[in-house]
Scaffold this motif. Structure first.
Motif, mmCIF file in Angstrom:
data_model
loop_
_atom_site.group_PDB
_atom_site.id
_atom_site.type_symbol
_atom_site.label_atom_id
_atom_site.label_comp_id
_atom_site.label_asym_id
_atom_site.label_seq_id
_atom_site.Cartn_x
_atom_site.Cartn_y
_atom_site.Cartn_z
ATOM 1 N N ASP A 1 1.082 18.795 13.414
ATOM 2 C CA ASP A 1 0.525 19.237 12.137
ATOM 3 C C ASP A 1 -0.392 18.201 11.486
ATOM 4 O O ASP A 1 0.041 17.100 11.137
ATOM 5 C CB ASP A 1 1.660 19.546 11.156
ATOM 6 N N ILE A 2 -1.660 18.538 11.321
ATOM 7 C CA ILE A 2 -2.610 17.694 10.599
ATOM 8 C C ILE A 2 -2.495 18.050 9.117
ATOM 9 O O ILE A 2 -2.692 19.204 8.726
ATOM 10 C CB ILE A 2 -4.046 17.929 11.094
ATOM 11 N N VAL A 3 -2.167 17.066 8.293
ATOM 12 C CA VAL A 3 -1.887 17.331 6.881
ATOM 13 C C VAL A 3 -2.945 16.691 5.983
ATOM 14 O O VAL A 3 -3.045 15.465 5.890
ATOM 15 C CB VAL A 3 -0.488 16.824 6.487
ATOM 16 N N GLY A 4 -3.739 17.533 5.321
ATOM 17 C CA GLY A 4 -4.672 17.081 4.294
ATOM 18 C C GLY A 4 -5.782 16.166 4.767
ATOM 19 O O GLY A 4 -6.031 15.996 5.967
ATOM 20 N N ARG A 5 -6.462 15.575 3.777
ATOM 21 C CA ARG A 5 -7.601 14.712 4.063
ATOM 22 C C ARG A 5 -7.199 13.489 4.884
ATOM 23 O O ARG A 5 -7.913 13.073 5.797
ATOM 24 C CB ARG A 5 -8.266 14.264 2.757
ATOM 25 N N ALA A 6 -6.046 12.923 4.554
ATOM 26 C CA ALA A 6 -5.588 11.744 5.305
ATOM 27 C C ALA A 6 -5.421 12.089 6.774
ATOM 28 O O ALA A 6 -5.771 11.298 7.662
ATOM 29 C CB ALA A 6 -4.271 11.232 4.724
ATOM 30 N N GLY A 7 -4.882 13.266 7.057
ATOM 31 C CA GLY A 7 -4.709 13.699 8.433
ATOM 32 C C GLY A 7 -6.030 13.954 9.122
ATOM 33 O O GLY A 7 -6.247 13.526 10.264
ATOM 34 N N ARG A 8 -6.935 14.651 8.442
ATOM 35 C CA ARG A 8 -8.245 14.932 9.042
ATOM 36 C C ARG A 8 -8.982 13.641 9.356
ATOM 37 O O ARG A 8 -9.613 13.508 10.405
ATOM 38 C CB ARG A 8 -9.093 15.795 8.100
ATOM 39 N N ASP B 1 9.572 18.348 18.114
ATOM 40 C CA ASP B 1 8.475 18.297 17.151
ATOM 41 C C ASP B 1 7.594 17.093 17.429
ATOM 42 O O ASP B 1 8.088 15.975 17.626
ATOM 43 C CB ASP B 1 8.982 18.242 15.709
ATOM 44 N N VAL B 2 6.298 17.346 17.463
ATOM 45 C CA VAL B 2 5.334 16.267 17.719
ATOM 46 C C VAL B 2 5.255 15.330 16.522
ATOM 47 O O VAL B 2 5.078 14.121 16.680
ATOM 48 C CB VAL B 2 3.938 16.857 18.027
ATOM 49 N N GLY B 3 5.409 15.860 15.312
ATOM 50 C CA GLY B 3 5.255 15.065 14.101
ATOM 51 C C GLY B 3 3.854 15.184 13.545
ATOM 52 O O GLY B 3 2.901 15.523 14.239
ATOM 53 N N LEU B 4 3.726 14.917 12.257
ATOM 54 C CA LEU B 4 2.444 15.097 11.567
ATOM 55 C C LEU B 4 1.434 13.995 11.888
ATOM 56 O O LEU B 4 1.792 12.909 12.343
ATOM 57 C CB LEU B 4 2.659 15.144 10.056
ATOM 58 N N SER B 5 0.178 14.315 11.623
ATOM 59 C CA SER B 5 -0.880 13.310 11.521
ATOM 60 C C SER B 5 -1.364 13.365 10.079
ATOM 61 O O SER B 5 -1.825 14.410 9.607
ATOM 62 C CB SER B 5 -2.024 13.598 12.494
ATOM 63 N N GLY B 6 -1.208 12.246 9.384
ATOM 64 C CA GLY B 6 -1.537 12.195 7.958
ATOM 65 C C GLY B 6 -0.792 11.065 7.304
ATOM 66 O O GLY B 6 -0.686 9.973 7.875
ATOM 67 N N ALA B 7 -0.255 11.301 6.109
ATOM 68 C CA ALA B 7 0.432 10.253 5.356
ATOM 69 C C ALA B 7 1.781 9.930 5.989
ATOM 70 O O ALA B 7 2.629 10.812 6.148
ATOM 71 C CB ALA B 7 0.624 10.692 3.909
ATOM 72 N N PHE B 8 1.980 8.678 6.340
ATOM 73 C CA PHE B 8 3.237 8.231 6.942
ATOM 74 C C PHE B 8 4.307 8.019 5.877
ATOM 75 O O PHE B 8 5.487 8.277 6.113
ATOM 76 C CB PHE B 8 2.995 6.927 7.722
ATOM 77 N N ASP B 9 3.888 7.554 4.706
ATOM 78 C CA ASP B 9 4.826 7.434 3.593
ATOM 79 C C ASP B 9 4.794 8.736 2.785
ATOM 80 O O ASP B 9 4.091 9.665 3.122
ATOM 81 C CB ASP B 9 4.512 6.215 2.713
ATOM 82 N N GLY B 10 5.586 8.834 1.743
ATOM 83 C CA GLY B 10 5.700 10.100 1.030
ATOM 84 C C GLY B 10 6.746 10.981 1.703
ATOM 85 O O GLY B 10 7.639 10.509 2.392
ATOM 86 N N VAL B 11 6.618 12.289 1.525
ATOM 87 C CA VAL B 11 7.564 13.254 2.079
ATOM 88 C C VAL B 11 6.793 14.279 2.899
ATOM 89 O O VAL B 11 6.001 15.052 2.348
ATOM 90 C CB VAL B 11 8.370 13.949 0.961
ATOM 91 N N ILE B 12 6.986 14.285 4.187
ATOM 92 C CA ILE B 12 6.298 15.145 5.169
ATOM 93 C C ILE B 12 4.800 15.294 4.882
ATOM 94 O O ILE B 12 4.236 16.382 4.954
ATOM 95 C CB ILE B 12 6.986 16.516 5.344
ATOM 96 N N GLY B 13 4.156 14.204 4.558
ATOM 97 C CA GLY B 13 2.718 14.199 4.328
ATOM 98 C C GLY B 13 2.308 14.451 2.897
ATOM 99 O O GLY B 13 1.118 14.377 2.560
ATOM 100 N N MET B 14 3.272 14.731 2.038
ATOM 101 C CA MET B 14 2.988 15.013 0.636
ATOM 102 C C MET B 14 3.397 13.825 -0.246
ATOM 103 O O MET B 14 4.261 13.019 0.131
ATOM 104 C CB MET B 14 3.758 16.257 0.171
#
Length: 268
Positions: free
Chosen positions: A8-15, A191-204
């Protein structure tokens, strides 16, 4: 055939971190195809037309989705013209398709997108529908993105399809698991895990979910913009539909060396 799958690519940080790394990974590992789950790529909810073009331009060959596939209404009309798929087991009449066949020269890959049932929107039975999806695959090499909440459901579909497809990788929880393995020439990770914010909660940003847990009232989630970022991809290699190698790579802000996790191999 060697391909990379991004969770999952999450938000601008992920992109941003994906765009910084996809072409590097293609060159470093000789990837024929890169597939990514992008249903959270635009503000954490859905995928906009602009962001879809941006991600495809950076080196992604096909985009998968899940329960947020249609959060941005504009994307439905683009699914026939762009390499974007949504869960195959959506009800008949839903825009788009759930299988895509990729080919480059002599190598090919078919990708199936499925969505689970536990704590997810109501859909047709993924375990039954996947047999129809397999009939639409033109390549011996078959990758399934199983977008589901429960690891038990993901384990079950791995058991059900073990030896029938090349790879099954889970998405949706945004938290990477350490069970990458190859059994009967099928690669699997819950689960592969997100690409995006490592801190926070599931990219948020962590403020809203913490308030929700403290008060019992829902607060609006926002993507964590000022953050340490992570890029996660599973690379897998196939010969005539049989997965022979797989490993996961992680790139994390503040850590110089790329992290590599090799799959457990149970095949002789």
């Amino acid at each position: 055939m060697r391909a990379g799958f991004i969770g999952d690519i999450v938000g601008r940080a992920g992109r941003k971190i994906v765009s910084e790394n996809v072409k590097k990974m293609r060159d470093k590992f000789g990837l024929d195809f890169v597939i990514a789950n992008c249903e959270n790529a635009s503000g954490g909810f859905g995928l906009s037309a602009q962001n879809a073009a941006e991600l495809l331009e950076c080196g992604i060959d096909a985009i998968t989705g899940g329960n947020h596939s249609f959060d941005k209404k504009e994307i439905g009309s683009l699914m026939d013209s762009l390499p974007i798929i949504r869960p195959y087991n959506h009800f008949a009449g839903t825009a788009g398709k759930g299988v895509i066949n990729l080919k480059r020269g002599e190598v090919s890959l078919s990708v199936i997108n499925l969505m689970g049932h536990y704590a997810m929107p109501h859909t047709n039975n993924a375990f039954l529908e996947v047999q129809n999806a397999l009939k639409e695959c033109e390549s011996q090499n078959v990758l399934i993105d199983f977008h589901a909440e429960a690891t038990s459901e993901k384990n079950a579909i791995f058991g059900y399809l073990n030896g029938q497809v090349s790879a099954i990788f889970g998405t949706h929880t945004h938290v990477g698991t350490d069970d990458l393995q190859i059994l009967n020439h099928t690669a699997y990770a819950s689960d592969v895990g997100l690409s995006g914010a490592f801190d926070g909660v599931i990219g948020m940003d962590k403020e809203a979910p913490i308030k929700t847990f403290l008060t019992g009232f829902k607060h609006s989630f926002k993507v964590n913009e000022r953050c340490r970022r992570i890029f996660q991809m599973i690379v897998f290699e196939c010969e005539e539909g049989r997965c022979i190698d797989a490993f996961k790579v992680r790139v994390i802000d503040g850590i110089d060396e790329m992290q590599v996790q090799n799959a457990l191999k149970f095949d002789k």
